[in-house]
Design an enzyme around this catalytic site. Structure first.
Site, short mmCIF file in Angstrom:
data_model
loop_
_atom_site.label_atom_id
_atom_site.label_comp_id
_atom_site.label_asym_id
_atom_site.label_seq_id
_atom_site.Cartn_x
_atom_site.Cartn_y
_atom_site.Cartn_z
N ASP A 193 4.18 16.72 18.75
CA ASP A 193 4.82 16.74 17.43
C ASP A 193 6.07 17.61 17.50
O ASP A 193 6.18 18.48 18.37
CB ASP A 193 3.85 17.28 16.37
CG ASP A 193 4.17 16.74 14.98
OD1 ASP A 193 3.39 15.94 14.45
OD2 ASP A 193 5.22 17.12 14.42
N GLU A 237 -7.89 7.85 4.60
CA GLU A 237 -8.02 9.30 4.51
C GLU A 237 -9.32 9.62 3.77
O GLU A 237 -9.73 8.90 2.87
CB GLU A 237 -6.82 9.89 3.76
CG GLU A 237 -5.59 9.89 4.63
CD GLU A 237 -4.35 10.38 3.90
OE1 GLU A 237 -4.48 11.19 2.98
OE2 GLU A 237 -3.26 9.93 4.27
N LYS A 279 -1.32 -5.83 8.71
CA LYS A 279 -1.46 -4.49 8.12
C LYS A 279 -0.99 -4.49 6.67
O LYS A 279 -1.70 -4.03 5.76
CB LYS A 279 -0.65 -3.49 8.97
CG LYS A 279 -0.53 -2.11 8.36
CD LYS A 279 -1.87 -1.40 8.24
CE LYS A 279 -1.75 -0.17 7.37
NZ LYS A 279 -3.00 0.50 7.13
N ASN A 290 -3.41 -4.02 3.10
CA ASN A 290 -3.22 -3.00 2.07
C ASN A 290 -2.81 -3.61 0.74
O ASN A 290 -3.25 -3.17 -0.32
CB ASN A 290 -2.18 -1.96 2.52
CG ASN A 290 -2.83 -0.86 3.34
OD1 ASN A 290 -4.03 -0.87 3.58
ND2 ASN A 290 -2.04 0.11 3.76
N GLY A 308 -9.97 2.62 -12.79
CA GLY A 308 -9.57 4.03 -12.80
C GLY A 308 -8.13 4.20 -13.25
O GLY A 308 -7.60 3.39 -14.01
N CYS A 347 -0.13 5.31 1.34
CA CYS A 347 -0.04 3.96 1.91
C CYS A 347 0.13 2.84 0.88
O CYS A 347 1.12 2.11 0.94
CB CYS A 347 -1.27 3.68 2.77
SG CYS A 347 -1.27 4.67 4.26
N LYS A 356 3.55 2.55 -1.08
CA LYS A 356 4.72 2.27 -0.22
C LYS A 356 4.57 0.92 0.50
O LYS A 356 5.55 0.21 0.69
CB LYS A 356 4.98 3.44 0.74
CG LYS A 356 4.42 3.31 2.12
CD LYS A 356 4.91 4.41 3.03
CE LYS A 356 3.99 4.60 4.21
NZ LYS A 356 3.90 3.49 5.13
N LYS A 364 -7.51 10.89 -3.51
CA LYS A 364 -8.89 10.43 -3.38
C LYS A 364 -9.73 11.60 -2.87
O LYS A 364 -9.17 12.60 -2.40
CB LYS A 364 -8.98 9.21 -2.45
CG LYS A 364 -8.54 9.50 -1.03
CD LYS A 364 -8.52 8.26 -0.20
CE LYS A 364 -9.92 7.73 0.02
NZ LYS A 364 -9.99 6.78 1.13
P1 NAD Z 1 2.31 12.10 8.44
O1 NAD Z 1 3.55 12.28 7.66
O2 NAD Z 1 1.06 12.78 8.02
O3 NAD Z 1 2.58 12.52 9.98
C1 NAD Z 1 3.68 12.16 10.72
C2 NAD Z 1 3.90 13.19 11.83
O4 NAD Z 1 4.91 12.74 12.72
C3 NAD Z 1 4.35 14.55 11.33
O5 NAD Z 1 3.49 15.55 11.83
C4 NAD Z 1 5.77 14.70 11.91
O6 NAD Z 1 6.12 16.05 12.21
C5 NAD Z 1 5.66 13.87 13.16
N1 NAD Z 1 6.93 13.41 13.74
C6 NAD Z 1 8.06 12.97 13.12
N2 NAD Z 1 9.00 12.64 14.03
C7 NAD Z 1 8.46 12.85 15.26
C8 NAD Z 1 8.92 12.67 16.59
N3 NAD Z 1 10.15 12.21 16.87
N4 NAD Z 1 8.09 12.99 17.61
C9 NAD Z 1 6.86 13.45 17.38
N5 NAD Z 1 6.37 13.65 16.13
C10 NAD Z 1 7.15 13.35 15.07
O7 NAD Z 1 2.09 10.53 8.51
P2 NAD Z 1 0.69 9.72 8.48
O8 NAD Z 1 0.11 9.73 7.11
O9 NAD Z 1 -0.14 10.14 9.63
O10 NAD Z 1 1.22 8.22 8.74
C11 NAD Z 1 1.78 7.83 9.98
C12 NAD Z 1 1.96 6.33 9.97
O11 NAD Z 1 0.66 5.67 9.90
C13 NAD Z 1 2.76 5.78 8.79
O12 NAD Z 1 3.50 4.68 9.21
C14 NAD Z 1 1.68 5.33 7.81
O13 NAD Z 1 2.13 4.33 6.93
C15 NAD Z 1 0.61 4.81 8.76
N6 NAD Z 1 -0.75 4.85 8.24
C16 NAD Z 1 -1.15 5.92 7.50
C17 NAD Z 1 -2.46 5.97 7.04
C18 NAD Z 1 -2.94 7.13 6.19
O14 NAD Z 1 -4.00 7.01 5.59
N7 NAD Z 1 -2.21 8.26 6.15
C19 NAD Z 1 -3.37 4.93 7.35
C20 NAD Z 1 -2.93 3.88 8.14
C21 NAD Z 1 -1.62 3.84 8.58
#
Ligand code: NAD
Length: 442
Positions: free
Chosen positions: A30, A157, A209, A213, A258, A265, A268, A325
């Site tokens: 990260d 989540e 995907k 959603n 609700g 997710c 967006k 949630k």
């Molecule tokens: P998040 O914002 O929690 O985490 C993203 C992370 O990426 C951050 O820690 C950030 O510092 C890091 N990052 C940014 N640029 C970087 C780089 N160049 N190199 C390394 N790390 C970097 O995001 P999230 O909620 O985990 O979601 C990630 C993706 O997964 C999104 O596309 C989202 O739509 C998808 N997704 C999310 C969920 C969910 O429930 N949160 C479920 C399925 C899919």
């Protein structure tokens, strides 16, 4: 297998920890120094059930560690997972600047064949863009082979660890037999337990995907409209839901009425899908309705409050639940946040409780809200209690205590945690969604 996971947010951290848990040698990467330091010490920056235990165990057993170095992570993994954020742009499109920046870093550091797996939710066609970005960044002389595979993530989540370790399905979007074989080996522990693994082209995988959603969001908006109608004509959404969901073609999931869907997710992804349809001149008419029903539903408790109290000016409102949630500290797009902002505009004073999301809510809402750590102390002299997240502790609430602490006898439950008659014997008006409010025995 040696695996690197880029991005250690909700998806990346769960992916890294769970892949280590099933025996892989995982390096998480990260750009956030604080996160990396905290993770290497076994402390998760996010709240997710069971995650910290897996993190600590796998750090100790040396199957998992974290780095700030793109170069180190590219060199480490045979499989490189992209799990960075893809937030919404103002136009509604998904912003993939983080994916692009990461792809360029991967390209600059490529030293041998890699399978680059896109787990982030990305616009349709992004697998090809990622391939081009990596190629563009590769040192001209090198031209090392690699494959890009779309592998959308479906975890939720709150139950993310369980969802990752027991997935309903695994989708691989690729035309590379080599990449397919490597990922089939990586995912074999899940497939051996009966999880279907589908291989398709990357465009279909990316659409799957968004379509999943969007469909779930549609179910929520659908049941919310039915609930509002029930309320109007004297019905009870609980009975209607039960009656519908016993039909195997319909099922029971995502049919709870609700205060609308939220989170990082659904809003967006629905927005992005609408944007994709418009760009291709095949508008998703259903999804524009889903979006507008949800926007209206997020205001439903505001309307109920306005109906009950002639003015919200100086009213003291207690809130139970800020996370979008239960079992998560994520407040992104949470219905509670939007409602609190509307209530503040009306002049109400807000006192809020959440078991784990107070810190994140404070970052978003600042000092305009009083954050209270005790579930019942937050009710002291409040004119109404609003329940906005279905945390189990709220579902086991002591109505005697609620009545004793409130200044006026009103509970507005945006999650239908109790039967409609629950407040009656405690002298409380219990207002809920899609059901009738019963007069209390005063
Ligand atoms: P998040 O914002 O929690 O985490 C993203 C992370 O990426 C951050 O820690 C950030 O510092 C890091 N990052 C940014 N640029 C970087 C780089 N160049 N190199 C390394 N790390 C970097 O995001 P999230 O909620 O985990 O979601 C990630 C993706 O997964 C999104 O596309 C989202 O739509 C998808 N997704 C999310 C969920 C969910 O429930 N949160 C479920 C399925 C899919």
């Amino acid at each position: 297998m040696k695996v690197s996971v880029f991005g250690t947010g909700y998806v990346g951290l769960v992916t890294a920890a769970c892949l280590a848990e099933i025996g892989n040698d995982v390096l998480g990467m990260d750009i956030d120094q604080k996160k990396v330091e905290s993770l290497n010490q076994g402390v998760t920056p996010i709240y997710e059930k069971g995650l910290e235990e897996i993190l600590v165990k796998n750090l100790k057993e040396k199957r998992l560690k974290f780095t700030l170095s793109h170069a180190e992570a590219v060199q480490h993994g045979e499989v490189l997972f992209i799990t960075v954020g893809t937030p919404q742009k103002e136009s509604g499109a998904a912003d993939i600047k983080y994916v692009e920046a990461l792809a360029l870093k991967i390209g600059q550091n490529l030293d041998s064949y890699k399978v680059v797996v896109n787990k982030s939710t990305v616009p349709i066609g992004a697998s090809v863009w990622v391939k081009n970005w990596i190629e563009k960044a590769e040192k001209k002389s090198a031209s090392i082979p690699f494959d890009v595979v779309s592998n959308p993530e479906f975890l939720q989540e709150g139950t993310a660890v369980k969802n990752f370790l027991e997935p309903d399905r695994i989708i691989l979007g690729t035309d590379s037999k080599k990449a397919e074989q490597i990922l089939k080996e990586l995912y074999s522990p899940f497939v051996q337990k009966g999880c279907p693994l589908l291989v398709m082209d990357s465009v279909s995988s990316e659409i799957t995907k968004y379509a999943s959603n969007s469909f779930l969001a549609t179910k929520i908006s659908f049941i919310n409209e039915i609930a509002n109608y029930c309320e109007r004509v004297g019905g009870n959404i609980d009975f209607v839901k039960k009656g519908m969901s016993l039909d195997k073609r319909i099922g029971e999931h995502f049919l709870n009425a609700g205060v609308g869907y939220g989170g990082s997710c659904f809003p967006k992804d629905v927005e992005a899908m609408i944007h994709f349809g418009q760009s291709e001149n095949t508008p998703f008419q259903i999804l524009t309705a889903v979006r507008s029903v949800n926007a209206k539903q997020k205001k439903i408790l505001l309307q109920k409050l306005k109906h009950q109290f002639s003015s919200l000016q100086s009213l003291k409102i207690a809130i139970w639940g800020l996370a979008f949630k239960p079992f998560t500290d994520d407040v992104r797009e949470a219905p509670a946040l939007e409602l609190i902002q509307s209530l503040k505009k009306e002049g109400a004073k807000i006192f809020a409780h959440d078991p784990v999301a107070l810190k994140n809510a404070k970052i978003m809402l600042g000092e305009a809200v009083h954050y209270v750590e005790d579930q019942y102390a937050v009710l002291k002299n409040a004119d109404a209690l609003l329940i906005l997240t279905e945390w189990p502790e709220y579902g086991q609430a002591d109505f005697k205590k609620i009545k004793k602490n409130l200044n006026q006898p009103h509970v507005f439950d945006g999650r239908n945690l109790f039967p409609p008659s629950v407040g009656k014997d405690f002298g409380l008006y219990y207002h809920s969604i899609g059901r009738q409010t019963e007069k209390p025995n005063l």
